[in-house]
Scaffold this active site. Sequence first.
Site: not given
Ligand code: NAD
Ligand code: UFG
Length: 338
Positions: A124, A149, A153
Amino acid sequence: MTVLVTGGTGYIGSHTCLELLEKGWDVVAVDNLSNSSPESLRRVSELTGRPLPFFPLDLRDETALGQIFGRYAFDGVIHFAGLKAVGESVAQPLEYYGNNLQSTVSLCRAMVRAGVGRVLFSSSATVYAPGSPLPLGEDAPTGGCTSPYGWTKWMIEQILRDTAAANPGWSVALLRYFNPVGAHPSGRIGEDPRGIPNNLMPYITQVAAGRRECLTIFGGDYDTPDGTCVRDYLHVVDLARGHVAAMEYLLEHTGTETFNLGTGRGYSVREMVDAFERANGVRIPWRMGPRRPGDVAAIYANPAKSRSVLGWTAERTLEDMCRDSWNWQRQNPQGYET
Ligand code: NAD
Ligand code: UFG
């Protein structure tokens, strides 16, 4: 080519399984379903017309995981599984360190035992040290994470680097995602958060669907053009395709490489709300609230390395992201339980 996808039923995992199957590769998915539904992969199989074996298991269960490695000859692994709620990780750090780190160690052990040494990891942008000059290149300093979190990572990146260094022939890509949003254009799969959404786009779509009254914008006094935070939003289908490109790269290279997956363009929260309203012809009521602890004013990627080395760029526009997010939410107002 057979790929194991951990966290396969989740938001990014399900979209990536679809792209892998469309590429013609075989996919096996595992997930403990702690934050997702198996319905997502049933729909991926329906959309692609291809089988997708799914095993509900926790990655920390080394015996169950070993059985999966015994049953299939994997050419590579994509490791999405993990807990991902930033705020929750501050309140429950041991859950996050326990789950995310133990899962990865367990997976690496199973890979070493099975002789599988090719893995993509969902890292991330949160690993970058706050305050670095923008846009962020892969060589920007990391650490100083603002949540447990983020530290998981950062630590998992190190675990994978060390494992690759100790096992010649391993190839690892650490993929640093910026802000994935959107859904498959069919509207059949998308993001289905449990409870109150933490992230901006699912909150907006739930307001549009009438599930929530009003969006609270967390802070209007940042040092940005309109005072709201700026992020690098990218379409989840582009992100999923980035995994196909990275896996193709790993087929040809060994060692560890890091790649940003972002567009290189930042949008503010106000711009996101305006774009969503314009793309979909719906109104999103919002009010200005206080800053959310841990947020930084602006963050966006320099995606040049992914473009030159992987041949990958994010192609979908902000309008595509807004339209596809709403298309998914409108068709599935209660997510997969609809
Ligand atoms: P998500 O929660 O939809 O997917 C993660 C999955 O992992 C879930 O389905 C959950 O049930 C499963 N899981 C958690 N712990 C587990 C375990 N011990 N064994 C087996 N399964 C397990 O989240 P996502 O948005 O699809 O994110 C996927 C990956 O990308 C995550 O590692 C997340 O940290 C990373 N990531 C997401 C974002 C974002 O904004 N969505 C940004 C940066 C990184
Ligand atoms: N925000 C609002 N209102 C809400 C939700 C979010 O104003 O109800 C704002 C936040 O303050 C931020 C922006 O929208 O300024 C984006 O927020 P998100 O929570 O959607 O995303 P973040 O950038 O905080 O975090 C995301 C993922 C993390 C990852 C990160 C990496 O959730 O897992 O991007 O940049 F680590």
